[in-house]
Design a protein around this motif. Structure first.
Motif, PDB file in Angstrom:
ATOM      1  N   ASP A   1      -1.705   2.549  -0.188  1.00  0.00           N
ATOM      2  CA  ASP A   1      -0.049   2.444  -0.332  1.00  0.00           C
ATOM      3  C   ASP A   1       0.476   1.403   1.032  1.00  0.00           C
ATOM      4  OD1 ASP A   1       2.558   2.872  -0.898  1.00  0.00           O
ATOM      5  OD2 ASP A   1       2.538   4.719  -0.634  1.00  0.00           O
ATOM      6  N   GLU A   2       0.529   0.250   0.231  1.00  0.00           N
ATOM      7  CA  GLU A   2       0.948  -0.766   1.333  1.00  0.00           C
ATOM      8  C   GLU A   2       0.216  -0.807   2.532  1.00  0.00           C
ATOM      9  OE1 GLU A   2       5.259  -1.319   1.733  1.00  0.00           O
ATOM     10  OE2 GLU A   2       5.456  -0.073  -0.059  1.00  0.00           O
TER      11      GLU A   2
ATOM     12  N   GLN B   1       1.100   5.213   3.109  1.00  0.00           N
ATOM     13  CA  GLN B   1       1.918   4.339   3.780  1.00  0.00           C
ATOM     14  C   GLN B   1       1.974   4.666   5.422  1.00  0.00           C
ATOM     15  OE1 GLN B   1       5.196   4.417   1.380  1.00  0.00           O
ATOM     16  NE2 GLN B   1       6.130   2.479   1.836  1.00  0.00           N
TER      17      GLN B   1
ATOM     18  N   SER C   1       4.885   5.578  -4.546  1.00  0.00           N
ATOM     19  CA  SER C   1       4.276   6.409  -3.654  1.00  0.00           C
ATOM     20  C   SER C   1       4.075   7.815  -4.409  1.00  0.00           C
ATOM     21  CB  SER C   1       4.917   6.618  -2.367  1.00  0.00           C
ATOM     22  OG  SER C   1       4.919   5.536  -1.574  1.00  0.00           O
TER      23      SER C   1
END
Ligand code: ATP
Ligand code: MG
Lengths: 290, 264
Positions: free
Chosen positions: A170-171, A92, A47
């Motif tokens: 991000d994910e 995220q 991240s």
């Protein structure tokens, strides 16, 4: 636009007793139009790296080149807006950024900040809502009345509405149900293929890496320890074991077959490859897999 | 935002860390009270010397400490500004309408500034060297006499420790949400005051929503593990009063004595 990291290091709370290393001496280049995956354990700096891609964080030392803009520790905070328009980041737990009264307004928020007119941005919002697979009936309800998975989709739509050239994820599918996960991954692949958008994906799902990525970057404790095609990385058994990384299910299945004496000619990365390898092995020629 | 040290705890092993949290809290309050007895150059000099003496001998990273409290000084300066121009008395150097620059104004604004400064320095030092849970335990212990009048000390202590526990979480979350909105084109450092305040709305709303939902989850989690708020609490960490705590209080009494000799 190409993105290049030159000796980038980032230290959180630099020059204080609580300083901690985020990134250590990263060198990499991500070419325009690449589908890149970044993998690594929790806390490895994924991240942190992503936030350098649109100058949310500036390197403590070294520089990040985003096309012809150079970002260093000294870069001024003004005039970063253009970069942020062209590089969209889905954070995220992106659902935590929703705030508007209605789903539609929330999606239109980003484009409006970049100067798109209100009616154009609302049109965009309708389109993007459809793109992420949500019904237009949700357009006028409060985002806080949605389920977690729906909120995630709205947040993703809000970033897609910026129509970025580089999409950083991000994910994005963590915590979604299997079908939503598939839909989202298919959407990103479609954007990549049809519009040539650069995709930079952080994920713990090795299948997604195997199925979509053209280039993998492996991070460990803030350092880039490996770059390469997914096969180069996942088929390097000593490397995978040394760093306790996972491999795609198809690969791990084939590996355990090999351990039991099945002499597969080549290792598979995806399910389709696995079927191919097995049919070849059992001498049935190349059976087409649906 | 990153440099803020308000509410932060720095683990360590200095003599200040080792003092009993009850000593630290009670002394901090005591110190704040006696600050108001200082009324001349000598008594302020004494208290300042004491404050900086504690800071320098505490072994805390000085640069980090002073950089961290700097933002708070802006707040003080605003207060001091009013004190400076609205107090009259003694020789008047300049005046305009209700504003005046006077001898008393200058003196009292300097004193107000010093008072605030010492209070901020001391309380920051307290937070930096005392783990949040210790602060909660100490408050509970110090307030325990109020149990006799059925004051709900246990619940209040729990509330305090939960609140302290979530300060860093909230700070981190603020930064994350600000970054997410920056990525959607919000510019927090652009435009006038009104525009900047407006830019905070997309940060504050998610922050509130997340905080409420987290509080709800926390409550459910606690209840599902049997918390009911009744019953006597037992504890694993015991606070122990040591010789150094007596010494600390002796120093405070000495300081008080000196202060009353020096003030007029
Ligand atoms: N705001 C922050 N302040 C201080 N340290 C931080 C901060 N954010 C991250 N770190 C530290 O930097 C390192 C890298 O964190 P990062 O969030 O980039 O990891 P990650 O690879 O994204 O992990 P995950 O898979 O859990 O999301 C970690 O050691 C983390 O503790
Ligand atoms: Mg992460």
């Amino acid at each position: 636009m190409d993105i290049e990291f030159q000796n980038v290091s980032y230290i959180y709370d630099a020059n204080t007793p609580i300083a901690s290393v985020g990134l250590k001496n990263i060198n990499l280049t991500i070419k325009q139009g690449t589908y890149a995956a970044i993998i690594g354990h929790t806390g490895s700096g994924k991240s942190t790296l992503l936030q350098h891609l649109n100058a949310l964080l500036k390197p403590t030392t070294g520089k990040v080149k985003i096309e012809d803009r150079e970002i260093t520790a000294q870069t001024n905070n003004k005039r970063l807006k253009e970069i942020r328009h062209r590089v969209g980041i889905v954070f995220q737990f992106a659902e935590h950024q929703l705030f508007e009264e209605t789903v539609g307004k929330d999606i239109a928020f980003g484009p409006q900040n970049f100067g798109v007119s209100e009616s154009d941005s609302l049109d965009l919002a309708h389109q993007m809502l459809a793109k992420v697979g949500l019904s237009d009936e949700l357009f006028n309800i409060s985002p806080f009345d949605l389920s977690g998975g729906q909120m995630r989709r709205v947040a993703i739509a809000g970033v897609l509405a910026l129509q970025p050239e580089v999409l950083v994820l991000d994910e994005p599918t963590a915590g979604l149900d299997p079908q939503s996960r598939k839909d989202m991954m298919a959407l990103f692949a479609q954007l990549h293929q049809e519009q040539g958008i650069t995709i930079i994906l952080v994920t713990h799902q090795m299948e997604d890496v195997a199925n979509f990525a053209e280039q993998v970057y492996v991070l460990e404790q803030g350092q880039l320890i490996r770059t390469g095609h997914p096969e180069d990385v996942f088929f390097d058994e000593t490397f995978i074991q040394q760093h306790q990384l996972g491999v795609p299910q198809a690969t791990s299945f084939a590996l355990s077959l090999r351990q039991r004496g099945l002499k597969l000619p080549s290792l598979p990365l995806t399910e389709a490859d696995l079927v191919q390898a097995l049919t070849t092995y059992f001498g049935k020629g190349s059976v087409k897999h649906e | 935002m990153n440099k803020m040290i308000l509410g932060r705890y720095l683990p360590g092993d200095t003599w200040l860390h080792r003092l009993d949290p009850r000593t630290k809290i009670s002394i901090s309050f005591y110190f704040i009270v006696i600050i108001f007895f200082a009324n001349n150059v000598l008594s302020y000099a004494l208290l300042l010397a004491f404050t900086f003496g504690v800071i320098f001998s505490s072994g805390i990273n000085q640069k980090f400490f002073f950089n961290g409290v700097r933002p708070l000084f802006l707040l003080i300066l605003i207060t001091v500004f009013f004190q400076l121009f609205l107090t009259r008395g003694g020789h008047i150097y300049w005046s305009f309408g209700p504003f005046a620059l006077s001898q008393y104004g200058i003196r009292s604004s300097i004193y107000v500034f010093l008072r605030f400064m010492m209070i901020i320095l001391m309380s920051t030092l307290l937070m930096l060297t005392t783990a949040p849970l210790m602060i909660a335990d100490a408050i509970e212990s110090l307030l325990s006499p109020l149990k006799r009048i059925h004051f709900p000390i246990d619940q209040i202590a729990l509330m305090i420790s939960l609140a302290l526990r979530f300060v860093p979480t909230l700070m981190d979350e603020t930064i994350t949400i600000m970054n997410a909105q920056r990525a959607r084109g919000v510019d927090f450092s652009d435009g006038g005051l009104i525009k900047r305040i407006k830019a905070m709305i997309p940060v504050l709303i998610p922050l509130f929503v997340n905080t409420f939902s987290r509080a709800g989850d926390l409550g459910t989690a606690m209840e599902s593990r049997g918390y009911s708020g009744e019953g006597e609490r037992t504890r694993y960490r015991k606070l122990t009063w040591a010789r150094r705590d007596n010494i600390a209080w002796a120093v405070m009494l000495l300081l008080t004595g000196l202060l009353f000799i020096l003030r007029n």
